[in-house]
Scaffold this motif. Structure first.
Motif, mmCIF file in Angstrom:
data_model
loop_
_atom_site.group_PDB
_atom_site.id
_atom_site.type_symbol
_atom_site.label_atom_id
_atom_site.label_comp_id
_atom_site.label_asym_id
_atom_site.label_seq_id
_atom_site.Cartn_x
_atom_site.Cartn_y
_atom_site.Cartn_z
ATOM 1 N N PHE A 39 34.205 48.229 -12.726
ATOM 2 C CA PHE A 39 35.389 48.021 -11.898
ATOM 3 C C PHE A 39 36.227 46.873 -12.445
ATOM 4 C CE2 PHE A 39 37.788 46.187 -8.417
ATOM 5 C CZ PHE A 39 38.277 47.296 -7.740
ATOM 6 N N GLN A 40 35.586 45.754 -12.732
ATOM 7 C CA GLN A 40 36.308 44.590 -13.244
ATOM 8 C C GLN A 40 37.009 44.896 -14.559
ATOM 9 O OE1 GLN A 40 33.320 41.509 -13.267
ATOM 10 N NE2 GLN A 40 33.595 41.070 -11.093
ATOM 11 N N ALA A 41 36.358 45.664 -15.418
ATOM 12 C CA ALA A 41 36.972 46.030 -16.693
ATOM 13 C C ALA A 41 38.143 46.996 -16.492
ATOM 14 C CB ALA A 41 35.924 46.653 -17.617
ATOM 15 N N ALA A 42 38.011 47.910 -15.538
ATOM 16 C CA ALA A 42 39.052 48.908 -15.301
ATOM 17 C C ALA A 42 40.246 48.336 -14.542
ATOM 18 C CB ALA A 42 38.473 50.096 -14.529
ATOM 19 N N ASP A 43 40.021 47.313 -13.725
ATOM 20 C CA ASP A 43 41.081 46.692 -12.921
ATOM 21 C C ASP A 43 41.894 45.762 -13.825
ATOM 22 O OD1 ASP A 43 42.680 45.682 -10.880
ATOM 23 O OD2 ASP A 43 41.119 44.368 -10.095
ATOM 24 N N VAL A 44 42.772 46.349 -14.629
ATOM 25 C CA VAL A 44 43.455 45.609 -15.688
ATOM 26 C C VAL A 44 44.378 44.512 -15.171
ATOM 27 C CG1 VAL A 44 43.238 47.415 -17.435
ATOM 28 C CG2 VAL A 44 45.220 47.407 -15.916
ATOM 29 N N ASN A 45 44.929 44.656 -13.974
ATOM 30 C CA ASN A 45 45.798 43.601 -13.459
ATOM 31 C C ASN A 45 45.047 42.630 -12.545
ATOM 32 O OD1 ASN A 45 45.491 45.206 -11.203
ATOM 33 N ND2 ASN A 45 47.683 45.483 -10.833
ATOM 34 N N HIS A 46 43.749 42.846 -12.396
ATOM 35 C CA HIS A 46 42.843 41.943 -11.668
ATOM 36 C C HIS A 46 43.301 41.641 -10.236
ATOM 37 C CE1 HIS A 46 40.882 41.506 -15.502
ATOM 38 N NE2 HIS A 46 42.017 41.136 -16.039
ATOM 39 N N ASP A 47 43.789 42.687 -9.559
ATOM 40 C CA ASP A 47 44.208 42.507 -8.169
ATOM 41 C C ASP A 47 43.138 42.943 -7.172
ATOM 42 O OD1 ASP A 47 44.361 45.246 -8.458
ATOM 43 O OD2 ASP A 47 46.410 45.428 -7.696
ATOM 44 N N LYS A 49 42.057 45.917 -6.807
ATOM 45 C CA LYS A 49 42.348 47.291 -6.373
ATOM 46 C C LYS A 49 42.407 48.178 -7.608
ATOM 47 C CE LYS A 49 45.354 45.463 -2.761
ATOM 48 N NZ LYS A 49 46.749 45.381 -2.308
ATOM 49 N N LEU A 50 41.764 49.328 -7.513
ATOM 50 C CA LEU A 50 41.762 50.263 -8.632
ATOM 51 C C LEU A 50 42.692 51.423 -8.305
ATOM 52 C CD1 LEU A 50 40.139 50.262 -11.315
ATOM 53 C CD2 LEU A 50 38.753 52.059 -10.307
ATOM 54 N N THR A 51 43.774 51.533 -9.051
ATOM 55 C CA THR A 51 44.703 52.644 -8.864
ATOM 56 C C THR A 51 44.160 53.870 -9.587
ATOM 57 O OG1 THR A 51 45.967 52.115 -10.856
ATOM 58 C CG2 THR A 51 46.680 51.068 -8.779
ATOM 59 N N LEU A 52 44.761 55.008 -9.321
ATOM 60 C CA LEU A 52 44.344 56.231 -10.009
ATOM 61 C C LEU A 52 44.512 56.080 -11.517
ATOM 62 C CD1 LEU A 52 43.343 59.135 -10.005
ATOM 63 C CD2 LEU A 52 45.696 59.874 -9.532
ATOM 64 N N GLU A 53 45.601 55.471 -11.943
ATOM 65 C CA GLU A 53 45.843 55.291 -13.379
ATOM 66 C C GLU A 53 44.773 54.396 -14.004
ATOM 67 O OE1 GLU A 53 48.269 54.885 -10.983
ATOM 68 O OE2 GLU A 53 49.039 56.905 -11.369
ATOM 69 N N GLU A 54 44.411 53.316 -13.314
ATOM 70 C CA GLU A 54 43.361 52.432 -13.822
ATOM 71 C C GLU A 54 42.022 53.166 -13.856
ATOM 72 O OE1 GLU A 54 44.744 47.942 -12.511
ATOM 73 O OE2 GLU A 54 43.971 49.289 -10.946
ATOM 74 N N ALA A 55 41.768 53.964 -12.835
ATOM 75 C CA ALA A 55 40.514 54.724 -12.792
ATOM 76 C C ALA A 55 40.457 55.742 -13.928
ATOM 77 C CB ALA A 55 40.371 55.420 -11.442
ATOM 78 N N LYS A 56 41.562 56.422 -14.176
ATOM 79 C CA LYS A 56 41.582 57.400 -15.273
ATOM 80 C C LYS A 56 41.254 56.745 -16.607
ATOM 81 C CE LYS A 56 44.878 60.724 -13.359
ATOM 82 N NZ LYS A 56 46.245 61.277 -13.457
ATOM 83 N N ALA A 57 41.778 55.545 -16.801
ATOM 84 C CA ALA A 57 41.564 54.849 -18.071
ATOM 85 C C ALA A 57 40.181 54.210 -18.177
ATOM 86 C CB ALA A 57 42.639 53.777 -18.254
ATOM 87 N N GLY A 58 39.656 53.687 -17.063
ATOM 88 C CA GLY A 58 38.426 52.912 -17.168
ATOM 89 C C GLY A 58 37.213 53.449 -16.443
#
Length: 89
Positions: A39-47, A49-58
């Motif tokens: 989750f921490q790696a995928a949450d690129v803006n470190h807010d 919250k994991l958006t669909l786009e972040e989830a798709k990528a990570g």
């Protein structure tokens, strides 16, 4: 024991051990600690919250179940939501 019987026994034992190792690896990848790290790696803006786009990528498996996990339809997932979903599986 014949040579063929030994080979068959070896194959069966190898298959059982392989399945056990795969099962253990899958269980470990679902651990709260492993999910938090992903989750921490995928949450690129470190807010947090994991958006669909972040989830798709990570976290592609999370992306596949995004709508199911996002029961409140907020458009993002929290770490706790993902961990709760994984615990049910």
């Amino acid at each position: 024991m014949s040579f063929v019987a030994r080979i068959r026994s070896t194959i069966v034992i190898s298959s059982i051990l392989g399945a056990t190792l795969i099962s253990a690896a899958m269980a470990q990848s679902r651990s709260p600690q492993a999910i938090a790290a992903k989750f921490q790696a995928a949450d690129v803006n470190h807010d947090g919250k994991l958006t669909l786009e972040e989830a798709k990528a990570g976290m592609p498996r999370v992306a596949e179940a995004f709508d199911t996990i996002d029961v409140e339809k907020k458009g993002y997932l929290s770490l706790e939501q993902i961990q709760a979903f994984a615990a049910k599986r």
